[in-house]
Enzyme design. Structure first.
Site, PDB file in Angstrom:
ATOM      1  CB  ILE A  18      73.501 -23.201 -25.268  1.00 39.31           C
ATOM      2  CG1 ILE A  18      72.526 -22.154 -25.801  1.00 39.31           C
ATOM      3  CG2 ILE A  18      72.883 -23.978 -24.109  1.00 39.31           C
ATOM      4  CD1 ILE A  18      72.187 -21.048 -24.823  1.00 39.31           C
ATOM      5  CE  LYS A  19      81.269 -23.984 -19.616  1.00 39.79           C
ATOM      6  NZ  LYS A  19      82.021 -23.043 -18.754  1.00 39.79           N
ATOM      7  CB  VAL A  20      74.897 -28.570 -22.295  1.00 40.25           C
ATOM      8  CG1 VAL A  20      73.846 -27.613 -22.818  1.00 40.25           C
ATOM      9  CG2 VAL A  20      75.670 -29.173 -23.448  1.00 40.25           C
TER      10      VAL A  20
END
Length: 214
Positions: free
Chosen positions: A82-84
């Site tokens: 998950i890229k945030v």
């Protein structure tokens, strides 16, 4: 050092993956938008080609929205990361995802203090944007060195994923300064194979090979 492709182009991923040299893929909303395809379908197809980590970015900028999207994205495949974005709500999301053993990639990092916060939040990866830092007349490679020193000083496990890599020199310097991995577009990846002396040598070998009996 792990090498990732920064693309959502399936043909580009298949090409580099066929060489056995790509360890993972990073994507972002801008890259996927260019494909004109459904976001989740693209991520699913990439994950079917590459067994390593595939970074898929949440679209929301609020904690509740990011959590909802993150939990949906990890259902696509077990290698989804998950890229945030590196904003307060993003790091709050990283803290919660870390508690659930969900890997994260904190993106849009432009300073060592930001990288420190990401590590404290428990990020699996931090993505400093080397090329964009260079564009501001500051040294992107110095940023890699600072992050490496800080992480080593305090024993953080967060991996440095050098991003905005534009060619062989960026990759070489990132490797020398301790980045764990680097992500780059297809065009930059292909540049890694190139050297004028290789071309000259190959041309000579091919010329001489015509004189040989097989």
């Amino acid at each position: 050092m792990e090498l990732y492709l920064d693309t959502a182009n399936i043909d580009e991923i298949k090409e580099i993956a066929s060489y056995g040299l790509v360890d993972g893929v990073t994507t972002n909303p801008s890259i996927i938008a260019k494909s004109g395809r459904n976001f989740r379908e693209v991520i699913k197809e990439i994950c079917s080609i590459v067994s390593g980590p595939v970074s898929a970015e949440v679209l929301s900028t609020k904690f509740d929205g990011m959590m909802k999207e993150a939990l949906e994205l990890v259902e696509i495949a077990e290698n989804v990361v998950i890229k945030v974005p590196l904003i307060p709500e993003g790091l709050k999301t990283v803290v919660e995802l870390t508690k659930r053993n969900i890997p994260t990639n904190v993106t849009l990092c432009f300073s060592s203090s930001q990288a420190l916060l990401a590590a404290k939040a428990g990020a699996t990866y931090i993505s400093p944007f080397i090329g964009r830092v260079d564009d501001t007349s500051w040294d992107g490679m110095e940023l890699i060195s600072e992050i490496r020193e800080i992480y080593d000083n305090y024993g953080y496990d967060t991996r440095i994923l050098a991003a905005s890599i534009r060619g062989p020199m960026h990759l070489k310097e990132s490797a020398l300064r301790g980045a764990d991995c680097a992500t780059m577009p297809h065009s930059a990846f292909l540049q890694l194979f190139k050297h004028p002396l290789t071309d000259i040598g190959l041309e000579k070998f091919l010329e001489d090979s015509k004189k040989l009996k097989w």
